[in-house]
Design an enzyme around this catalytic site. Structure first.
Site, PDB file in Angstrom:
ATOM      1  N   CYS B  79      24.673  19.557  54.243  1.00 28.62           N
ATOM      2  CA  CYS B  79      23.331  20.499  55.541  1.00 28.62           C
ATOM      3  C   CYS B  79      22.872  19.240  55.919  1.00 28.62           C
ATOM      4  O   CYS B  79      21.686  19.839  57.203  1.00 28.62           O
ATOM      5  CB  CYS B  79      21.861  20.756  53.982  1.00 28.62           C
ATOM      6  SG  CYS B  79      22.406  21.664  52.689  1.00 28.62           S
ATOM      7  N   CYS B 197      13.435  30.439  48.757  1.00 31.20           N
ATOM      8  CA  CYS B 197      14.790  30.246  48.977  1.00 31.20           C
ATOM      9  C   CYS B 197      14.899  30.561  50.727  1.00 31.20           C
ATOM     10  O   CYS B 197      14.548  31.050  51.001  1.00 31.20           O
ATOM     11  CB  CYS B 197      15.868  30.681  48.352  1.00 31.20           C
ATOM     12  SG  CYS B 197      15.809  31.023  46.433  1.00 31.20           S
ATOM     13  N   HIS B 319      17.802  28.159  57.803  1.00 35.57           N
ATOM     14  CA  HIS B 319      18.934  26.382  57.810  1.00 35.57           C
ATOM     15  C   HIS B 319      20.670  27.059  58.284  1.00 35.57           C
ATOM     16  O   HIS B 319      21.230  27.083  57.054  1.00 35.57           O
ATOM     17  CB  HIS B 319      19.099  26.289  55.836  1.00 35.57           C
ATOM     18  CG  HIS B 319      19.982  25.201  55.376  1.00 35.57           C
ATOM     19  ND1 HIS B 319      19.216  24.576  56.471  1.00 35.57           N
ATOM     20  CD2 HIS B 319      19.798  24.763  54.495  1.00 35.57           C
ATOM     21  CE1 HIS B 319      19.947  23.532  55.836  1.00 35.57           C
ATOM     22  NE2 HIS B 319      20.561  23.604  54.469  1.00 35.57           N
TER      23      HIS B 319
END
Lengths: 140, 377
Positions: B79, B197, B319
């Site tokens: 990430c 999430c 994301h």
């Protein structure tokens, strides 16, 4: 899911086996009292799940070992989404074995969250070949 | 000579696999170059981050902009891939290797995965089904047991970030949510529900970095730090990721000569609500175990003492792994320039970006980057 030791005959292919057959998961011994296999440093006694030649903490030589079947849950969850070929629910927990490392295990009961500080015992492997644990007091 | 961010840009964030990485990357890089006043021929080197997009992706994309014949280095750091590219770009300038460096990140998640990320099967835990929601679910369960962190406190993070994201036209999920709605949404990994999430999305983000040049819109890089996690095993009493964020932030703060209380605005890695709780503690905004109180008490809201994730964070923006870190950098640059409208933190002058990525069993995270940025006085 059953928590039995790996059969030595009549094996069926694992559902999610990678093509080359490399399996990085901790090995669990056969028998009625299964145990996680790893290594321990002969200098500082640090336990490691990987089959390492040198201790990752002090660099000392290691020897193969098996770890205690019993341990304490660091934390756990039940995953409720598919993971690759695996179907939910999937009970996962980090278990601090009594004399060994922290190992990722599966709860024998896939619906049950293994809670922090619960005492657990290794009962074998799941059908998929993962270390399987049952909470004390849980039927096996 | 200090190093500055000269320009930033991003594509829109969302499920847009039909566009492909080249178009997304062109959106981000074109905006960043225009913002910096740098022609494509002026780029000396490129540091890029992507995790799952295939070999050659960055060169495949850059050639469509005419950025060719220069060093291109692609990094993978989970990430934190985008912020790792940013860190390396900053270091290259600081060390005098180059003068106009492009940092870029891209990820087409919905091209790679049909639903959530499938963990790496050569990893001992990934092979055992350890998806990212489960490691964060375990962190949340541990916090509930150890510190009494409540579901409502976790939900407050989602409420705050989704609320901020309503004002971010580039975010993938732009709607306000309530605590009740967050807690009633579908369970993913106990105790984390789906609205706690981050979602799957596709995007690119970019920044142009160079030596200071006396331009009023440039943002000074006071510090960046990059670390991999230490061993995380039976000796570790803190949840996964706490220590690597703490140690990386401490290094960045020391270089910058500031502390968390000096910072006006933060963009942090909130892939899951508990991630923001743990990260804000590790950054120094709350004592160990008390991070759950921050969002619920308003400390990290836009008007709070330490605003966190004014962009909406990963929860609202989405994301796309390689793009995330540079989108965080872009948001902080826009905040420090006062350009973010209804999500602006008033008077923001000092900003921090934090990204932490994981997936390798046995360590406290694959990598963490913390950057301290300062706007013009």
């Amino acid at each position: 899911m059953t928590a039995t030791t790996s059969p030595t005959t009549d094996e069926k292919p694992r559902r999610d086996a990678p093509p080359e057959g490399y399996d990085p998961r901790p090995r669990v011994t056969d028998g009625i009292e299964p145990a996680v296999v790893g290594t321990r440093c002969t200098a500082c006694a640090h336990p490691t799940l990987e089959d390492v030649e040198r201790c990752p903490v002090c660099g000392g030589p290691t020897r193969p070992t098996t770890f205690a079947r019993t341990g304490t849950v660091f934390s756990g969850t039940v995953l409720r989404i598919p993971v690759g070929d695996r179907q939910p629910p999937i009970s996962l927990a980090y278990i601090d074995l009594d004399d060994g490392p922290r190992v990722l295990g599966h709860g024998q009961d896939p619906e049950r969250v293994l809670r922090p500080h619960e005492r657990v015992t290794l009962v074998g492997e799941t059908d998929e070949g993962d270390p399987a644990f049952a909470a004390d007091g849980e039927s096996r | 000579m200090s190093t500055v961010v000269r320009g930033v840009g991003t594509s829109a964030f969302g499920k847009q696999s039909h566009r492909g990485a080249p178009a997304l990357l062109r959106d981000a890089v074109t905006e960043a170059l225009d913002d910096a006043g740098t022609p494509t021929t002026g780029i000396d080197a490129v540091f890029a981050g992507t995790v799952f997009d295939g070999p050659g992706t960055i060169q495949r994309c850059l050639q469509t902009l005419g950025i060719v014949g220069v060093p291109v280095v692609t990094v993978e750091n989970a990430c934190a891939s985008g912020t790792t590219a940013f860190h390396e770009a900053v270091e290259a300038v600081r060390l005098g290797r180059y003068e106009n460096v492009l940092a870029v990140g891209v990820e087409t998640m919905t091209h790679t995965f049909s639903s959530s990320i499938v963990p790496e099967d050569t990893d001992r835990e990934g092979r055992s089904g350890m998806a990212m929601p489960s490691i964060y679910g375990m962190a949340a369960a541990r916090y509930a047991a150890e510190f009494g962190t409540t579901p409502e406190q976790l939900a407050a993070v989602a409420v705050k970030n989704f609320g901020n994201g309503v004002h971010n036209p580039r975010a993938a999920r732009r709607r306000g949510v309530s605590v009740e709605e967050v807690l009633a949404s579908r369970m993913i990994a106990d105790p984390l529900t789906v609205l706690q999430c981050c979602g799957m999305s596709d995007a690119a983000a970019a920044a142009v970095v160079g030596p200071a040049r006396n331009a009023p819109d440039d943002v000074t890089v006071r510090a960046t730090a990059l670390r991999s996690g230490g061993l995380w095993d039976h000796r570790s009493t803190k949840v996964w990721g706490w220590d690597v964020v703490h140690d990386t932030a401490a290094a960045a703060f020391e270089t910058a000569g500031v502390g968390a209380s000096d910072v006006d605005v933060f963009e942090v890695h909130d892939a899951f609500t508990i991630g923001e709780v743990v990260t804000t503690e590790a950054l120094g905004l709350a004592p160990l175990g008390e991070g759950g109180r921050l969002a619920a008490a308003g400390v990290t809201t836009l008007s709070g003492r330490s605003p966190v994730n004014p962009s909406g964070g990963l929860l609202s923006r989405g994301h796309p792994l390689g793009a995330t870190g540079l989108a965080q950098v872009a948001e902080i640059v826009w905040q420090l320039r006062g350009l973010t409208g209804a999500r602006q933190v008033d008077g923001a002058r000092l900003g921090v970006v934090e990204t932490m990525g994981g997936g390798a069993a046995g360590i406290d995270g694959n990598g963490c980057v913390v950057a301290v940025l300062e706007g013009a006085a």
